[in-house]
Write a protein that holds these residues in place. Structure first.
Motif, PDB file in Angstrom:
ATOM      1  N   ARG A  18       0.829  -1.208   0.000  1.00 19.08           N
ATOM      2  CA  ARG A  18       0.000   0.000   0.000  1.00 19.08           C
ATOM      3  C   ARG A  18       0.864   1.259   0.000  1.00 19.08           C
ATOM      4  NH1 ARG A  18      -3.527   2.985   3.706  1.00 19.08           N
ATOM      5  NH2 ARG A  18      -2.438   2.073   5.485  1.00 19.08           N
ATOM      6  N   SER A  19       1.981   1.179   0.724  1.00 15.07           N
ATOM      7  CA  SER A  19       2.891   2.317   0.783  1.00 15.07           C
ATOM      8  C   SER A  19       3.488   2.630  -0.593  1.00 15.07           C
ATOM      9  CB  SER A  19       4.006   2.036   1.796  1.00 15.07           C
ATOM     10  OG  SER A  19       5.025   3.004   1.724  1.00 15.07           O
ATOM     11  N   ARG A  72       2.143   1.965  -3.471  1.00 13.80           N
ATOM     12  CA  ARG A  72       1.108   2.500  -4.358  1.00 13.80           C
ATOM     13  C   ARG A  72       0.814   3.967  -4.050  1.00 13.80           C
ATOM     14  NH1 ARG A  72      -1.463  -2.430  -3.101  1.00 13.80           N
ATOM     15  NH2 ARG A  72      -2.878  -1.306  -1.702  1.00 13.80           N
ATOM     16  N   SER A  73       0.797   4.302  -2.755  1.00 12.03           N
ATOM     17  CA  SER A  73       0.406   5.662  -2.357  1.00 12.03           C
ATOM     18  C   SER A  73       1.583   6.613  -2.229  1.00 12.03           C
ATOM     19  CB  SER A  73      -0.341   5.605  -1.021  1.00 12.03           C
ATOM     20  OG  SER A  73       0.524   5.153   0.018  1.00 12.03           O
ATOM     21  N   ASN A  80       3.274   6.893   0.511  1.00 10.01           N
ATOM     22  CA  ASN A  80       3.394   7.240   1.930  1.00 10.01           C
ATOM     23  C   ASN A  80       4.390   6.311   2.616  1.00 10.01           C
ATOM     24  OD1 ASN A  80       1.397   9.291   1.838  1.00 10.01           O
ATOM     25  ND2 ASN A  80      -0.216   7.729   1.972  1.00 10.01           N
ATOM     26  N   GLU A 139       1.999   4.867   7.211  1.00  9.62           N
ATOM     27  CA  GLU A 139       1.923   6.301   6.901  1.00  9.62           C
ATOM     28  C   GLU A 139       2.642   7.134   7.959  1.00  9.62           C
ATOM     29  OE1 GLU A 139      -2.080   7.480   6.196  1.00  9.62           O
ATOM     30  OE2 GLU A 139      -2.453   5.910   4.698  1.00  9.62           O
TER      31      GLU A 139
END
Length: 392
Positions: free
Chosen positions: A244-245, A247-248, A250, A309
């Motif tokens: 997820r990091s 992709r974003s 963050n 995040e």
């Protein structure tokens, strides 16, 4: 060896009951059902046209004797079970008698009312299911074989003309040209409580399977002492957060925490106090971390903190809050002065463009933890590419 007596358990814990208490429940429920058969027969014979039209006088008398015998038998078995329960005693014979008498009860009903009666069919299907839920396989199978042989023997005697089929009935209430509504409704009325009993026991079994499955799943991902995530659960979540990091864009921070001089606590105060310390640490960390953070125990006194995040500055604030709270929380020991604990923290952050996996990042955090301990413990250290690990 006699079964260990337990305190009364709720019906939802039926599978945990002793065989004695299961048999007592079966006795009461079946006794009520048999009482219903007897009441139906007396009412039908004395107050309905159906009795005059379809019931044989001799057959109704035989049915009355069988139904009354069943009611008295289950009443005696209920009294036996209640006496055992009250005195907290167990009997190997009691469950066996209940299981076999269950078969004999419905065998008699099947004979006087007809082996092709829907009640008999329901019993043949539902009784083994109920038996296997409540009792052990061998005991129920033995009873099932005995009573199946007896059903076949009765059928053979009827075919040979040595026994009368459905002696209670002098005429068939359900034929191609005639369907007795009273008879059909009576059969439905008798089938309903039996089906409800089978459904109830089956529901208890399925519910217990669901609960145990949840418990097994929880044990697979939970530390049994602290209730925190274990290593497997944490690394699964770590992998998800890394993806997820990336992709974003963050950052995500991971920290490995180790209690300082924990072996000395176990040696001085004992493992019970050591466990108390671990529980206290888990509670403190839960209070200090944010809702989005994850925490778990990955070793004896080693914990892992996962902070999605969160960059280095944010991780430093969170971990310092944890470190300070651990320092300030006393551990109470009965008969001795309370003591305080401390912990060391190793941290690494994954930012934009970082392609390392969770194992490599964990290794970096572990290297930083080693540096924090080398620098004097009770502090945190951050992994840095240029300086290997930098103490804070």
């Amino acid at each position: 060896m006699p079964a260990v007596d337990r305190n009364p358990l709720p019906i939802t814990d039926l599978l945990d009951w002793s065989d004695r208490d299961k048999s007592l429940l079966l006795s009461v429920l079946t006794g009520l059902l048999m009482l219903g058969f007897l009441g139906w027969l007396l009412f039908t014979v004395n107050y309905t046209r159906f009795g005059e039209q379809f019931l044989s006088v001799e057959g109704a008398g035989l049915a009355r004797d069988i139904f009354l015998f069943n009611v008295i038998g289950w009443l005696l078995l209920s009294c036996w079970g209640m006496a055992l329960h009250k005195t907290k005693r167990h009997s190997v014979a009691y469950p066996n008698v209940c299981i076999h008498f269950f078969g004999f009860s419905f065998l008699g009903i099947g004979y006087v009312m007809g082996l092709y009666n829907p009640i008999v069919g329901l019993v043949l299907v539902g009784s083994p299911l109920t038996g296997f839920i409540l009792f052990d396989f061998k005991r129920v199978t033995c009873s099932l074989v005995i009573h199946t042989v007896m059903v076949l023997a009765i059928y053979a005697l009827i075919v040979q003309g040595k026994l009368q089929y459905a002696p209670m009935l002098k005429a068939d209430p359900v034929t191609k040209d005639l369907v007795s509504v009273y008879w059909v409704n009576s059969m439905i009325a008798f089938a309903t409580p039996f089906l409800a009993m089978v459904f109830g026991f089956t529901y208890v079994l399925l519910r217990r399977w669901q609960i145990r499955e949840k418990q097994i799943r929880a044990l697979a991902v939970t530390d049994p002492l602290t209730g925190l995530d274990n290593r497997r659960a944490l690394f699964d979540q770590f992998s998800y957060e890394l993806a997820r990091s990336r992709r974003s864009g963050n950052p995500v921070s991971v920290c490995v925490m180790d209690l300082d001089h924990f072996k000395q606590i176990n040696d001085r105060y004992g493992h019970a106090i050591g466990d108390k310390v671990l529980l206290m640490v888990a509670r403190v960390l839960r209070d200090c971390l944010r809702e989005t953070d994850r925490i778990g125990r990955i070793g004896g006194e080693e914990f892992m903190l996962l902070m999605p995040e969160t960059d280095q500055q944010g991780a430093e604030k969170v971990i310092e809050r944890c470190r300070q709270r651990l320092n300030d929380t006393p551990v109470e020991v009965e008969g001795q002065a309370p003591f305080h604990i401390s912990a060391s923290f190793g941290v690494t952050c994954s930012g934009t463009g970082d392609t390392l996996g969770e194992e490599q990042l964990f290794s970096r955090a572990d290297q930083a933890l080693y540096l924090a301990k080398e620098a004097g413990r009770n502090r945190m250290a951050f992994w840095s590419l240029s300086q290997e690990a930098v103490p804070a």
